[in-house]
Design an enzyme around this catalytic site. Structure first.
Site, PDB file in Angstrom:
ATOM      1  N   ASP A 103       6.536 -10.723 -24.246  1.00 40.03           N
ATOM      2  CA  ASP A 103       6.544 -12.178 -24.357  1.00 40.03           C
ATOM      3  C   ASP A 103       7.034 -12.639 -25.714  1.00 40.03           C
ATOM      4  OD1 ASP A 103       5.736 -13.371 -21.905  1.00 40.03           O
ATOM      5  OD2 ASP A 103       3.834 -12.333 -22.164  1.00 40.03           O
ATOM      6  N   HIS A 140       0.812  -1.212   0.000  1.00 39.30           N
ATOM      7  CA  HIS A 140       0.000   0.000   0.000  1.00 39.30           C
ATOM      8  C   HIS A 140       0.843   1.258   0.000  1.00 39.30           C
ATOM      9  CE1 HIS A 140      -3.690  -1.930  -0.007  1.00 39.30           C
ATOM     10  NE2 HIS A 140      -3.555  -2.499   1.164  1.00 39.30           N
ATOM     11  N   CYS A 166       1.637  -3.352 -27.570  1.00 42.02           N
ATOM     12  CA  CYS A 166       1.497  -2.914 -26.174  1.00 42.02           C
ATOM     13  C   CYS A 166       2.621  -3.431 -25.273  1.00 42.02           C
ATOM     14  CB  CYS A 166       0.132  -3.319 -25.622  1.00 42.02           C
ATOM     15  SG  CYS A 166      -0.157  -5.095 -25.622  1.00 42.02           S
ATOM     16  N   GLU A 183       1.758 -12.795 -29.114  1.00 41.18           N
ATOM     17  CA  GLU A 183       2.941 -12.779 -28.255  1.00 41.18           C
ATOM     18  C   GLU A 183       3.630 -14.139 -28.195  1.00 41.18           C
ATOM     19  OE1 GLU A 183       1.722 -11.497 -24.323  1.00 41.18           O
ATOM     20  OE2 GLU A 183      -0.103 -12.674 -24.386  1.00 41.18           O
TER      21      GLU A 183
HETATM   22  C1  PEP Z   1       3.577  -8.450 -23.514  1.00 39.98           C
HETATM   23  O1  PEP Z   1       3.824  -9.650 -23.358  1.00 39.98           O
HETATM   24  O2  PEP Z   1       4.230  -7.704 -24.267  1.00 39.98           O
HETATM   25  C2  PEP Z   1       2.465  -7.831 -22.791  1.00 39.98           C
HETATM   26  C3  PEP Z   1       2.090  -6.600 -23.032  1.00 39.98           C
HETATM   27  O3  PEP Z   1       1.878  -8.559 -21.820  1.00 39.98           O
HETATM   28  P1  PEP Z   1       2.518  -8.783 -20.359  1.00 39.98           P
HETATM   29  O4  PEP Z   1       3.706  -7.898 -20.216  1.00 39.98           O
HETATM   30  O5  PEP Z   1       1.425  -8.450 -19.406  1.00 39.98           O
HETATM   31  O6  PEP Z   1       2.854 -10.238 -20.376  1.00 39.98           O
HETATM   32 MG    MG Z   2       2.434 -10.920 -22.383  1.00 39.28          MG
END
Ligand code: PEP
Ligand code: MG
Length: 588
Positions: free
Chosen positions: A462, A198, A509, A438
């Protein structure tokens, strides 16, 4: 001039911890140690008076917590402030209060002794559970116990802070963090606590730089010592040398300048010099980040990692709790979109299985675990659908590696829609569904997989790990985790071409998009939507606005011909120099 590594990373007066809240601060230490309460266990003659004293202490504690709760509500998001509401509920728990009163009457001992003993019993149960979440809740209960005892002893919580300080403490309760933040505290350092403690979450909400989990900072740092806290990298420099002070002053100044410049960019479009619009969205891990998403000018949430809810709560919220959480974010970000990703449990995230897998990253993770646990998956789908009334929610599946997984998921989603329809519960019938690309097999089959859904989002964190066979969290092989490896770049190019051929929108992302060096390359490869952590959005926007799409495209074409990572990074650095663009990494 010495560089960052010599000044900071390799310094011998450095304590390492977890970078819990970003920012850099230099200041003197206030060692916050909790006064050890002496518990009087003597016998009492008048139990009536003892009960009255206990009730008075309870009232006083409630008043204090009410005040903290209202400060918290002013300063941070309501669901964070709810920690204090939960503490208030414990103070009103009839079973707990009843058993304390009973024991005072029966045992005829000082109420402070009974309070300590009774509440400690609850704490003990939580501590022996060995669950991080329960351990942290035990800390909250410690706070309540001490508050009641302090009030029974008629002592007052006092902050002796009169000037700007950095608080160094063994650990901090949420109430300490809030109260201290009102008294000139410029930074926090704690021995204990993780990123989800927290104190860390509250520091982030309050925008106070913090480093947690240092193990022994309180042993190495003395009252009034001058220290530097780097909440970007998770370092604390104790009694800095003049060179370190100068370095940090310069760094803090550059950061302030940069942030000022970046603030001015907030309402400007992320557009290249030749007019190509790039959509910058935010990755959200905890819902408390939503205000950062807005202040940093994100065009929606490109990835909401719902598994983080489980990390925070330590359990699965039920359907209506989830619906409320998703609704709240969707309403706040409306009319921009929010992409809610199904729980990506497994790997190094939220421990779900009662046994340990030999290779968790290659095991029952993401969609695989959800398809094996349909009830859990359906609860989330139904919650997402119910929240989707606002029509700006999209849903995304993690770790897809085959078309069968998509088809199975689609059939479960259809069943959920049917159930809601029959129950006359409204939802967005056209809610878009997407998949993460991924896993290498998904990358190869992008065209086929993308054709089954509405959009794809590339998760480079990933994808690189699986493509390069390098554990993303293993220090021993971190030099082999190469985001600019030619195989990675060519795979990205393949995915983007295939998504375009299937006429589906594609975004990225993974963390790669937050590396400013990668941005021209990604845009040149054809990406038009990038989703990154909220605070990096202004940095990314600055890069976008200083490059030409045509030049980025040429750059990407050249990089696609490179044979080694070094050739690629050299080419990218040359691009930055030729176009006089400053990279964020050189600044902070
Ligand atoms: C990724 O694998 O790039 C992704 C955005 O997911 P995470 O980092 O949550 O595995
Ligand atoms: Mg991922």
């Amino acid at each position: 001039m010495k560089n960052f590594k010599q000044i900071f990373k390799e310094a011998n007066n450095k304590i390492s911890g977890i970078a819990a809240a970003p920012g850099i601060v230099i200041g003197n230490v206030y060692l916050f140690t909790k006064e050890k309460l002496d518990i009087n266990d003597s016998a009492i003659a008048d139990t009536g008076e003892a009960i009255l004293n206990f009730e008075e202490a309870l009232q006083k504690s409630k008043k204090e917590l009410d005040k903290i709760f209202s400060i918290a509500k002013e300063k941070m998001e309501a669901n964070r402030a709810a920690i204090f509401e939960a503490q208030l509920m414990i103070l009103e728990d009839p079973i707990l209060i009843g058993s304390i009163k009973d024991r005072i009457c029966k045992e005829k001992k000082q109420p402070e002794y009974i309070v300590n003993d009774e509440i400690s019993k609850y704490q003990h149960l939580m501590i022996i559970s060995h669950e991080q979440y329960m351990n942290e809740r035990a800390n909250d209960i410690e706070d309540i116990k001490n508050r009641i005892i302090r009030n029974l002893q008629k002592k007052r919580w006092q902050s002796k802070i009169t000037h700007d300080v950095i608080v160094v403490s063994d650990s901090l309760t949420p109430a300490d963090t809030i109260l201290l933040s009102r008294s000139n505290v410029k930074g926090f350092v704690t021995d204990h606590g993780g990123l989800t403690s927290h104190a860390a979450i509250i520091s982030r909400s309050l925008d106070i730089p913090a480093v947690v989990g240092t193990h022994n900072a309180t042993k190495q740092i003395k009252e009034d010592d001058l220290i530097i806290v780097d909440g970007f990298h998770g370092y604390v420099i104790v009694k800095p040398t003049q060179a370190q002070i100068d370095f940090f002053h310069a760094k803090a100044e550059r950061l302030a300048e940069l942030q000022q410049g970046l603030k001015e960019l907030k309402d400007q479009p992320a557009q290249t010099t030749d007019g190509k619009e790039i959509i910058l969205r935010a990755n959200v891990d905890v819902s408390g980040e939503i205000e950062l998403v807005i202040t940093n000018g994100a065009k929606g949430i490109g990835l909401y990692r719902t598994e983080q809810i489980l990390e925070e709560l330590g359990e699965f919220p039920n359907e209506s709790e989830q619906t409320k959480m998703y609704e709240k974010l969707a309403t706040r970000i409306y009319p921009d979109p929010i992409i809610i990703r199904a729980f990506d449990i497994g790997g190094d995230k939220f421990k779900f299985l009662s046994f340990t897998e030999p290779n968790p990253f290659l095991g029952l993770r993401g969609i695989r675990l959800l398809l094996e646990n349909e009830k859990l998956f359906k609860t989330q789908i139904r919650a997402v659908l119910q929240a989707s009334k606002t029509k700006n929610i999209q849903f995304m599946l993690p770790m897809i590696s085959s078309i069968t997984e998509i088809r199975q998921s689609l059939s479960i989603i259809s069943a959920c829609k049917e159930e809601l329809k029959n129950a006359k519960i409204p939802f967005d019938k056209h809610m878009k569904l997407g998949i993460m690309i991924e896993v290498p097999s998904a990358a190869v089959l992008t065209y086929e997989l993308a054709s089954e859904v509405d959009f794809i989002s590339i998760g480079t964190n990933d994808l690189i790990q699986y493509l390069m066979a390098v554990d993303r969290g293993n220090d021993l092989v971190s030099n082999l985790y190469q985001e600019f490896h030619p195989a990675v770049i060519r795979t990205l190019s393949h995915i983007l071409k295939e998504a375009a051929r299937a006429n589906r929108s594609a975004s990225l992302c993974g963390e790669m998009a937050a590396d400013t060096l990668a941005i021209p390359l990604l845009i040149g490869l054809g990406l038009q939507i990038l989703s990154i952590s909220p605070t990096t959005i202004p940095y990314a926007k600055r890069i976008v606005r200083s490059i030409s799409y045509q030049k980025a495209k040429n750059l990407a074409d050249e990089c696609l011909l490179c044979e080694t990572e070094k050739e690629v990074t050299d080419r990218l650095e040359k691009f930055f120099n030729e176009n006089s663009i400053t990279r964020t990494r050189n600044i902070i």
